[in-house]
Design a protein around this motif. Structure first.
Motif, mmCIF file in Angstrom:
data_model
loop_
_atom_site.group_PDB
_atom_site.id
_atom_site.type_symbol
_atom_site.label_atom_id
_atom_site.label_comp_id
_atom_site.label_asym_id
_atom_site.label_seq_id
_atom_site.Cartn_x
_atom_site.Cartn_y
_atom_site.Cartn_z
ATOM 1 N N LEU A 32 0.835 -1.204 0.000
ATOM 2 C CA LEU A 32 0.000 0.000 0.000
ATOM 3 C C LEU A 32 0.865 1.247 0.000
ATOM 4 C CD1 LEU A 32 -2.763 1.350 0.204
ATOM 5 C CD2 LEU A 32 -2.623 1.128 2.684
ATOM 6 N N SER A 33 1.912 1.233 0.824
ATOM 7 C CA SER A 33 2.821 2.375 0.899
ATOM 8 C C SER A 33 3.519 2.603 -0.425
ATOM 9 C CB SER A 33 3.848 2.146 2.000
ATOM 10 O OG SER A 33 4.799 3.194 2.035
ATOM 11 N N SER A 34 3.978 1.502 -1.045
ATOM 12 C CA SER A 34 4.672 1.605 -2.331
ATOM 13 C C SER A 34 3.740 2.139 -3.411
ATOM 14 C CB SER A 34 5.209 0.226 -2.731
ATOM 15 O OG SER A 34 5.782 0.252 -4.009
ATOM 16 N N THR A 35 2.483 1.654 -3.409
ATOM 17 C CA THR A 35 1.498 2.106 -4.398
ATOM 18 C C THR A 35 1.182 3.590 -4.217
ATOM 19 O OG1 THR A 35 0.497 -0.095 -4.433
ATOM 20 C CG2 THR A 35 -0.800 1.715 -5.325
ATOM 21 N N THR A 36 1.056 4.016 -2.977
ATOM 22 C CA THR A 36 0.766 5.426 -2.693
ATOM 23 C C THR A 36 1.898 6.329 -3.152
ATOM 24 O OG1 THR A 36 -0.552 4.795 -0.760
ATOM 25 C CG2 THR A 36 0.199 7.083 -0.886
ATOM 26 N N VAL A 37 3.131 5.932 -2.819
ATOM 27 C CA VAL A 37 4.301 6.714 -3.234
ATOM 28 C C VAL A 37 4.383 6.784 -4.754
ATOM 29 C CG1 VAL A 37 6.820 6.779 -3.265
ATOM 30 C CG2 VAL A 37 5.619 6.249 -1.147
ATOM 31 N N SER A 38 4.096 5.650 -5.417
ATOM 32 C CA SER A 38 4.146 5.601 -6.880
ATOM 33 C C SER A 38 3.113 6.538 -7.496
ATOM 34 C CB SER A 38 3.900 4.164 -7.354
ATOM 35 O OG SER A 38 3.888 4.088 -8.762
ATOM 36 N N ARG A 39 1.919 6.575 -6.924
ATOM 37 C CA ARG A 39 0.871 7.460 -7.440
ATOM 38 C C ARG A 39 1.241 8.923 -7.245
ATOM 39 N NH1 ARG A 39 -4.541 4.375 -5.087
ATOM 40 N NH2 ARG A 39 -4.599 2.697 -6.660
ATOM 41 N N ILE A 40 1.794 9.225 -6.092
ATOM 42 C CA ILE A 40 2.214 10.609 -5.819
ATOM 43 C C ILE A 40 3.293 11.028 -6.795
ATOM 44 C CG2 ILE A 40 3.372 12.115 -4.152
ATOM 45 C CD1 ILE A 40 1.977 10.527 -1.937
ATOM 46 N N TRP A 41 4.272 10.127 -7.020
ATOM 47 C CA TRP A 41 5.368 10.475 -7.922
ATOM 48 C C TRP A 41 4.852 10.677 -9.350
ATOM 49 C CZ3 TRP A 41 7.462 8.526 -12.375
ATOM 50 C CH2 TRP A 41 8.625 9.175 -12.801
ATOM 51 N N ARG A 42 3.934 9.802 -9.801
ATOM 52 C CA ARG A 42 3.383 9.955 -11.151
ATOM 53 C C ARG A 42 2.640 11.277 -11.284
ATOM 54 N NH1 ARG A 42 2.167 4.323 -10.781
ATOM 55 N NH2 ARG A 42 0.003 4.804 -10.235
ATOM 56 N N PHE A 43 1.910 11.644 -10.238
ATOM 57 C CA PHE A 43 1.185 12.917 -10.243
ATOM 58 C C PHE A 43 2.170 14.079 -10.368
ATOM 59 C CE2 PHE A 43 -0.235 16.636 -7.845
ATOM 60 C CZ PHE A 43 -1.442 16.925 -8.465
ATOM 61 N N PRO B 98 14.360 11.179 -11.311
ATOM 62 C CA PRO B 98 13.500 9.991 -11.390
ATOM 63 C C PRO B 98 12.778 9.865 -12.736
ATOM 64 C CG PRO B 98 13.202 11.085 -9.288
ATOM 65 C CD PRO B 98 13.997 12.014 -10.147
ATOM 66 N N LYS B 99 12.380 11.011 -13.319
ATOM 67 C CA LYS B 99 11.706 10.991 -14.617
ATOM 68 C C LYS B 99 12.642 10.472 -15.705
ATOM 69 C CE LYS B 99 8.506 11.914 -17.664
ATOM 70 N NZ LYS B 99 7.291 11.052 -17.748
ATOM 71 N N ILE B 100 13.891 10.900 -15.662
ATOM 72 C CA ILE B 100 14.883 10.421 -16.626
ATOM 73 C C ILE B 100 15.028 8.907 -16.530
ATOM 74 C CG2 ILE B 100 17.351 10.406 -17.177
ATOM 75 C CD1 ILE B 100 17.394 13.385 -16.456
ATOM 76 N N LYS B 101 15.133 8.394 -15.308
ATOM 77 C CA LYS B 101 15.295 6.949 -15.109
ATOM 78 C C LYS B 101 14.073 6.187 -15.602
ATOM 79 C CE LYS B 101 18.499 7.291 -11.209
ATOM 80 N NZ LYS B 101 18.720 6.966 -9.770
ATOM 81 N N ALA B 102 12.881 6.735 -15.352
ATOM 82 C CA ALA B 102 11.655 6.075 -15.809
ATOM 83 C C ALA B 102 11.581 6.049 -17.336
ATOM 84 C CB ALA B 102 10.441 6.793 -15.230
ATOM 85 N N GLU B 103 11.941 7.141 -17.974
ATOM 86 C CA GLU B 103 11.917 7.204 -19.433
ATOM 87 C C GLU B 103 12.937 6.239 -20.040
ATOM 88 O OE1 GLU B 103 12.513 11.276 -20.473
ATOM 89 O OE2 GLU B 103 10.426 11.846 -20.072
ATOM 90 N N GLU B 104 14.106 6.138 -19.401
ATOM 91 C CA GLU B 104 15.133 5.240 -19.929
ATOM 92 C C GLU B 104 14.728 3.775 -19.760
ATOM 93 O OE1 GLU B 104 19.015 6.247 -18.488
ATOM 94 O OE2 GLU B 104 19.188 7.819 -20.016
#
Length: 210
Positions: free
Chosen positions: A14-25, A137-143
């Motif tokens: 749940l914590s990981s999912t919440t952090v992931s949603r916040i980061w995507r936002f 983090p965005k660079i790493k996600a895109e790569e």
């Protein structure tokens, strides 16, 4: 009936999912967030009575360095935007032969350039934190996406091309397949317009504060 107690694995998920949603936002709105941060910094500097360097006084070393960094960032971004075909093929020529992320590199140069024109240390710190929080983090996600899409071709490209800081003294084809049409399609004119407005605001700020 007693309250249901989540297991440690469920809590972590749940914590990981919440952090992931916040980061995507935050990632989707990184440009708007960046603009808000910059505006707040400028407002803070104005309230502090900070006097920026003039954009047009090239006899002032800090003005020349700041403007040079901003213009260099714009040119690098424009160079990259005229070659980039998102999701069509892997761009490896021009600035992409020097760094895997020339658009971000150009943006960081522009940030540093504007900070130099202001001349306040806390602005550099704020921009560094902004880059580490939103852009790295965005660079790493895109790569990661590119690695999945292009596989072996991407892995080979990564082996010979640095992630962000350009490889010095490497000869590349400057013109390559660059085109105004692609530059326009990628809406790089928005960056040019934003920088032009920013420079005008800085010069007006300098005049008012003088």
């Amino acid at each position: 009936m007693g309250a249901y107690a989540m297991s440690s694995s469920e809590v972590n998920l749940l914590s990981s999912t919440t952090v992931s949603r916040i980061w995507r936002f935050l990632s989707r709105r990184r440009i708007h967030i960046s603009l808000c941060v910059v505006c707040l910094l400028i407002a803070d500097d104005m309230l502090r009575g900070t006097r920026p360097h003039s954009v047009i006084d090239l006899f002032d070393a800090w003005s020349a360095i700041g403007l040079g960094l901003v213009v260099s960032g714009v040119l690098i971004r424009g160079w990259a935007a005229g070659l980039l075909h998102k999701n069509e093929f892997l761009s490896k020529t021009g600035p992409y032969a020097l760094t895997r992320n020339p658009l971000y590199f150009g943006s960081f140069l522009m940030m540093i350039g504007f900070c130099t024109l202001i001349g306040a240390l806390h602005n550099y710190v704020a921009m560094l934190l902004l880059a580490l929080t939103l852009y790295v983090p965005k660079i790493k996600a895109e790569e990661l996406y590119l690695q999945r899409k292009f596989g072996t071709e991407w892995n080979e490209y990564v082996r010979r091309t640095p992630r962000l800081l350009p490889r010095p003294f490497r000869i590349v084809d400057v013109r390559s397949n660059w085109s105004w049409a692609q530059w326009w399609f990628n809406k790089e004119y928005m960056a040019v317009l934003g920088v032009a407005i920013g420079l005008l605001v800085f010069e007006a700020w300098f005049v008012v504060a003088s």
